[in-house]
Design a protein around this motif. Structure first.
Motif, PDB file in Angstrom:
ATOM      1  N   VAL A 268       0.834  -1.194   0.000  1.00 57.73           N
ATOM      2  CA  VAL A 268       0.000   0.000   0.000  1.00 57.73           C
ATOM      3  C   VAL A 268       0.874   1.253   0.000  1.00 57.73           C
ATOM      4  CG1 VAL A 268      -1.749   1.314   1.277  1.00 57.73           C
ATOM      5  CG2 VAL A 268      -1.929  -1.182   1.112  1.00 57.73           C
TER       6      VAL A 268
ATOM      7  N   LEU B  80       1.893   1.815  -3.486  1.00 56.16           N
ATOM      8  CA  LEU B  80       0.822   1.836  -4.484  1.00 56.16           C
ATOM      9  C   LEU B  80       0.551   3.255  -5.002  1.00 56.16           C
ATOM     10  CD1 LEU B  80      -1.386  -0.045  -5.773  1.00 56.16           C
ATOM     11  CD2 LEU B  80      -2.903   0.724  -3.948  1.00 56.16           C
TER      12      LEU B  80
ATOM     13  N   PRO C 142      -2.465   5.247  -6.528  1.00 52.01           N
ATOM     14  CA  PRO C 142      -3.912   5.056  -6.650  1.00 52.01           C
ATOM     15  C   PRO C 142      -4.397   5.333  -8.063  1.00 52.01           C
ATOM     16  CG  PRO C 142      -3.457   7.125  -5.538  1.00 52.01           C
ATOM     17  CD  PRO C 142      -2.141   6.403  -5.668  1.00 52.01           C
TER      18      PRO C 142
ATOM     19  N   THR D 261      -3.412  -3.768  -5.119  1.00 50.52           N
ATOM     20  CA  THR D 261      -3.902  -3.503  -3.766  1.00 50.52           C
ATOM     21  C   THR D 261      -3.980  -4.792  -2.942  1.00 50.52           C
ATOM     22  OG1 THR D 261      -5.205  -1.633  -4.553  1.00 50.52           O
ATOM     23  CG2 THR D 261      -5.814  -2.534  -2.432  1.00 50.52           C
TER      24      THR D 261
END
Length: 355
Positions: free
Chosen positions: A11, A14, A16, A116
């Protein structure tokens, strides 16, 4: 230790999904999210709001089953088709061991849903005509543990519809080893090309749909998964207890009634005419290199300098979607089909840019 360091490493790393709303941009005409410029007014009954809704409201499933020509047990309703994409990844892929396969350029949420959840992403470039490269996909699958393949048809952003022979070839090849998901978010704009009839032939075929596009209900967040009852049952093990709220169920049911479906498809025909007329006119501009054929409510256009055109339109209050950084889409901008008046204003601004 910072709070960020408490998060899962995947995360922290990551990026988005950059939705139109997340990217932002101030303007007077918004043609960056493939939204329908028109919607229908619906009445709501607030008498049930004190109760939790059903996980899968029977009236919604029955209405969509009638619309799609399927049985209710072949359908799952969710918070848009985005939730369905995530559920498919979580249900069928083991984190750290298995992968999904995509053919970019395509819809970005497939990768985000996988990353994710700690699922790998195998990327296989399509052919020059943006059809899936079956030989390359098969080679990739021999080297990886791919469990879910995502095809978008019509593809976002290219507008390409998957060739039925190619899809059949992939469904046959992946029998008993992977799911093939066909994302039909835009299928109402070319409804003759749906693959829903193939569900009875292939148990590993999954179709995702939405009310966001042709139905003009993007703000509702209501999508559907069409698949074999066995697949639907597995997904329902993973879905949250109350995926859609009571007002959404009411509006979705109303939207799928025959009188409203008639309005939806009248507007689809209108938007298709506007799209085709716009494509013909914009192709004549000197700085336009190519207008890609589209079966969705958008046009992908290659310009001599896409970034410059995108910035100019933004400065003039017209918000489009820049795809310059995507594979094989240098200088390409995607333009949602708006009202005739909005598209006229887009052309007027482009004519100023040309001068």
């Amino acid at each position: 230790m910072s709070l960020t360091e408490l998060a899962c490493k995947r995360v922290q790393e990551l990026t988005p999904y950059q939705s139109a709303r997340r990217i932002g941009g101030k303007g007077r005409i918004y043609l960056n999210a493939n939204e329908n410029p028109l919607s229908i007014n619906y009445e709501l009954d607030s008498g049930c709001y004190n109760r939790y809704p059903d996980c899968q409201p029977e009236e919604v499933l029955s209405a969509y089953a009638a619309y799609a020509g399927l049985e209710p047990q072949q359908i799952m309703v969710s918070r848009g088709s985005d939730e369905a994409i995530g559920l498919l990844v979580r249900t069928f892929c083991e984190p750290g061991k298995e992968q999904i396969l995509i053919c970019p350029p395509t819809y970005g949420m497939y990768s985000i849903a996988a990353e994710t959840n700690g699922i790998g992403v195998v990327k296989v470039p399509p052919r020059e005509d943006f059809q899936p490269d079956t030989a390359a996909i098969k080679a990739a699958m021999e080297q990886n543990r791919v469990k879910v393949i995502f095809f978008c048809s019509p593809n976002n952003p290219t507008g390409t519809i998957i060739d039925e022979k190619i899809l059949r070839e992939m469904l046959e090849y992946t029998k008993d080893r992977a799911l093939v998901v066909v994302d039909e978010a835009y299928i109402e704009f070319n409804s003759d090309r749906t693959v829903v009839g193939m569900l009875k032939e292939y148990s590993n075929l999954v179709i995702t749909r939405t009310l966001s596009k042709a139905f003009g209900l993007a703000g509702l967040r209501c999508g559907f998964t069409l698949a074999a009852p066995e697949i639907i049952s597995l997904l329902l093990k993973v879905i949250d207890p109350y995926p859609i709220c009571a007002p959404v169920a009411q509006v979705a049911t109303a939207a799928l009634q025959p009188k409203n479906l008639e309005i939806v498809f009248e507007r689809v025909e209108m938007l298709n005419r506007i799209r085709d007329t716009f494509a013909d006119r914009v192709a004549k501009l000197s700085f336009v290199k190519k207008v890609y054929p589209s079966s969705g409510n958008y046009s992908l256009i290659e310009f001599t300098d896409g970034e410059k055109l995108f910035d100019f339109m933004k400065q003039n209050g017209i918000i489009l979607r820049d795809f310059n950084d995507k594979p094989r889409l240098k200088n390409c901008v995607r333009i949602t089909v708006g009202t005739q008046e909005e598209m006229n204003q887009v052309l007027e601004a482009m004519e100023k840019f040309e001068k």
